[in-house]
Design an enzyme around this catalytic site. Structure first.
Site, PDB file in Angstrom:
ATOM      1  N   ASP A   1       0.387  26.982 -53.902  1.00 24.90           N
ATOM      2  CA  ASP A   1      -0.782  26.190 -53.528  1.00 24.90           C
ATOM      3  C   ASP A   1      -1.996  26.997 -53.935  1.00 24.90           C
ATOM      4  O   ASP A   1      -1.873  28.102 -54.469  1.00 24.90           O
ATOM      5  CB  ASP A   1      -0.807  25.907 -52.017  1.00 24.90           C
ATOM      6  N   ASP A   2      -3.185  26.452 -53.666  1.00 25.34           N
ATOM      7  CA  ASP A   2      -4.426  27.133 -53.985  1.00 25.34           C
ATOM      8  C   ASP A   2      -4.455  27.551 -55.460  1.00 25.34           C
ATOM      9  O   ASP A   2      -4.577  26.723 -56.329  1.00 25.34           O
ATOM     10  CB  ASP A   2      -4.637  28.341 -53.058  1.00 25.34           C
ATOM     11  N   SER A   3      -4.329  28.838 -55.747  1.00 25.53           N
ATOM     12  CA  SER A   3      -4.501  29.348 -57.118  1.00 25.53           C
ATOM     13  C   SER A   3      -3.200  29.316 -57.916  1.00 25.53           C
ATOM     14  O   SER A   3      -2.791  30.315 -58.497  1.00 25.53           O
ATOM     15  CB  SER A   3      -5.054  30.773 -57.073  1.00 25.53           C
TER      16      SER A   3
END
Length: 718
Positions: A316-318
């Site tokens: 998730d995120d990056s």
């Protein structure tokens, strides 16, 4: 890491928190946790590090270096932005570059003007560089010799000076720490710095067992605006906007022999989100970035392994550039992958990641006062126990079909102190998870002899995903289809249009194409390939089932709006058939298929009256069936996930294929799974109320009541 010897212990990662050692130990025992982790904003004390648990240490490799980033601002990550579009009323026009954007998120890269572009957005023409100049003192571009009453805008490179997740937590959870920046590891000096930094980190964290990369390098795109009426200008989980830099553009040109420009990323302002069909230039850039991300990730993982630690990655995120279905991902050598989940399709997204690695789910709600939707969670007005159960029952039905290895939580553990019901709920969820995992350990779950293909422009690269979490795009037909399929007893595979080959189609019973016109999910320009249409039509004629949802196979330039209209027996009118006669819609009596709760779609009409209308609404076909040789074309005017629609979808698929799945329930709220090796039938109730259910096995019926949100195990079935 496996846990498994004690069915009531293990396979669970919990957050710990310095200053709350007694609480951590007590809840670890209550939840049977064998792993403990820190989280952003918390620390593990020495006492917790020595608690005998597997220690996870969270590490966001690109945003822990604010001092270095300030000293070397040209190594910060960048993005192409488009200025606001201004109307030219005089021969000269001044365009402020950052007026649209949150000023603390971006700064202009004034050294990159050679990569900037100015466009006449009225005509789409590129303005020659000699007609404009950048004014540093006003942070504006001045365009000369403009055409009156035309709109102009500037594509420019900007540094991302505040990492978006950190920015979100400052705004939402009132963090007061220094804002974090992010480095771009594309630059060799940054790579050298990060490897050296990681070595020092590993040497200073001897008690860490698992380095939990959160995630890798490039965040999903989250562009914040300057006006509270439109706080988020653009958001997408799979766009590549945040990966660009002058060095990336140079290296790409060297490798591919042509140059990318800002407009390739801005794309007339549409940018390149997950739901748009990418052109070949951006597909090339995707693979170019993927190879770099995975290659440098391998360097970092190898470094972690040198110190005897395991390396997990938070998906998730990056995550951009490390697509786990890509060939390069397998070369990284991660020991585990962690996915935060709200829904069943997200659990399948995690379990489907290939390779010999630990698959772990981070459950919701996250232990923060406020949830991602902005509502209260662990604060007055919140009900985290109910939230946890509602998320869990969706995830659980997926885990019955495809298991993972571990589950866990994240956030501030001390927030649970005022919510004892939440503590009990997580204990129950952990117990259910271990029992389900134990069943899978002893043998495969029964799967019906039905294989379903999902046809999109992305294919396997976007397996079990459709633009982020369910709540972000709940109106996308495909995400709803995936949520239903996540808990159904079928084999599901993902194909792109290059994979529409006889040998691949031969393995399918049903092929689903779902989405709005021109989207990556429905396929857009890919449907201009006549061979695809020919192969699919032949496949249906020979016995296959093509299921189209909303605007499948829609592309401009052909006699039918939908290229598969002759197979489906219906088409969608965009207004050009205003004067044409329409076949009268006569619904075929069928209680079974009236169970669908689907909204009508204006413009859907019968082609020749041969299609059976299984459900109609206000004179429009909503669910249809069309015989084509030995096969069928099925059409749904839309699809939204619900227990009732999932049950109706299952009935429609099995009706069309002529294949029945054993252990089907008569109650839409209750899912079932059968484990032959243990002769065990599992019933799970997705509703808060007690449900009675009848399950048809091979030759007999099983009747049971299952309590609200409950799970029921029945031994010695068959």
């Amino acid at each position: 890491m496996d846990g498994g010897e004690d069915a009531m212990h293990g396979d669970f990662t919990m957050p710990g928190e310095a200053g709350y050692e007694n609480l951590t130990v007590r809840l670890a025992k209550r939840w049977g946790a064998d792993g403990i982790r820190d989280c952003e904003g918390t620390q593990l004390s020495d006492e917790l590090m020595r608690s005998g648990k597997v220690v996870y240490s969270t590490l966001c490799i690109i945003r822990e270096h604010t001092s270095f980033a300030k000293e070397h601002p040209f190594y910060q990550q960048q993005i192409f932005l488009e200025s606001e579009r201004l109307l030219a009323t005089d021969p000269s026009l001044r365009i402020p570059l950052l007026a649209l954007y949150f000023s603390k998120q971006f700064s202009i890269n004034e050294e990159s003007v050679a990569y900037w572009q100015v466009f006449d957005r009225t005509t789409g023409e590129l303005v020659v560089p000699s007609s404009w100049k950048y004014e540093s003192e006003t942070k504006s571009v001045v365009v000369e010799n403009t055409r009156q009453w035309h709109q102009y805008s500037v594509n420019f490179l900007a540094y991302r000076i505040w990492e978006e997740i950190n920015l979100y937590n400052h705004v939402t959870n009132h963090w007061d720490t220094e804002p974090l920046r992010q480095l771009d590891p594309r630059y060799p000096d940054v790579q050298e710095y990060l490897v050296a930094w990681l070595r020092r980190w590993c040497e200073a964290h001897l008690q860490t067992d698992v380095v939990r990369f959160t995630s890798l390098f490039y965040n999903f795109v989250w562009i914040w605006g300057s006006d509270e009426r439109n706080p988020f200008v653009f958001t997408d989980w799979a766009s590549y906007d945040s990966t660009v830099s002058p060095l990336a553009l140079e290296q790409f040109a060297q490798e591919y022999g042509y140059t990318l420009w800002g407009e390739d990323f801005i794309n007339q302002g549409y940018r390149n989100p997950n739901h748009i069909v990418w052109n070949q230039k951006m597909v090339d850039y995707l693979w170019f970035t993927n190879r770099f991300v995975c290659s440098f990730a391998k360097v970092l993982v190898d470094t972690v392994h040198e110190y005897g630690k395991k390396a997990f990655v938070f998906y998730d995120d990056s995550w951009v550039g490390m697509e786990p279905q890509s060939p390069a991902f397998q070369s990284i050598g991660f020991d585990g992958i962690i996915k935060c989940v709200f829904s069943g399709f997200e659990a399948r997204l995690c379990s489907a990641v290939p390779g010999n690695l630990v698959h772990e789910l981070r459950l919701h709600p996250y232990l923060f006062p406020v949830g991602l939707g902005g509502g209260p969670t662990f604060k007055e007005g919140g009900d985290p126990a109910l939230d946890a159960r509602r998320y869990w029952v969706q995830i659980r039905r997926a885990l019955l079909r495809s298991p993972v290895d571990r589950i866990g939580l994240g956030g501030y553990l001390h927030l649970t102190q005022d919510f004892p019901e939440f503590v009990d709920t997580i204990a129950d969820i952990a117990d259910q998870f271990r029992k389900i995992k134990q069943l899978h350990r002893n043998g495969s779950v029964y799967t019906a002899p039905i294989t379903i293909g999902i046809l999109t422009s992305w294919g396997k690269l976007r397996s079990w995903t459709c633009g982020g979490h369910y709540h972000e795009h709940p109106d996308l037909d495909l995400v709803n289809i995936l949520e239903s399929l996540a808990g159904l007893p079928y084999t599901v595979v993902f194909l792109d249009f290059d994979e529409v080959k006889p040998q691949n189609l031969a393995n399918l019973d049903v092929l689903i194409n779902a989405g709005f016109a021109a989207s990556s999910w429905s396929g857009g320009a890919h449907w201009k390939d006549d061979t695809v249409v020919e192969l699919l039509t032949r496949w249906v004629h020979e016995g296959g089932v093509f299921l189209g949802v909303n605007e499948p196979s829609v592309v401009d330039g052909y006699a039918d709006t939908m290229r598969m209209a002759p197979v489906l027996g219906v088409d969608v009118d965009d207004g050009r058939r205003l004067c044409h006669g329409l076949w009268r819609v006569e619904e075929v009596p069928s209680v079974q298929f009236r169970a669908f709760h689907i909204n009508k779609k204006d413009g859907v009409h019968l082609l020749d009256g041969e299609a059976k209308v299984l459900q109609a609404q206000d004179g429009f076909p909503v669910v249809t069936e069309h015989a084509v040789g030995k096969g069928k074309g099925l059409y749904l005017s839309g699809y939204r996930y619900s227990a009732q629609n999932t049950s109706a979808l299952r009935a429609l698929i099995e009706h069309a294929t002529g294949k029945k799945a054993l252990f089907a329930t008569d109650n839409p709220w209750v899912d079932s799974a059968y484990f032959p090796a243990l002769k065990t039938l599992v019933l799970v109730n997705g509703s808060a109320e007690t449900q009675q259910v009848i399950v048809q096995t091979d030759g007999r019926s099983v009747v049971r009541k299952v309590e609200g949100f409950g799970i029921h195990f029945i031994s010695n079935v068959l």
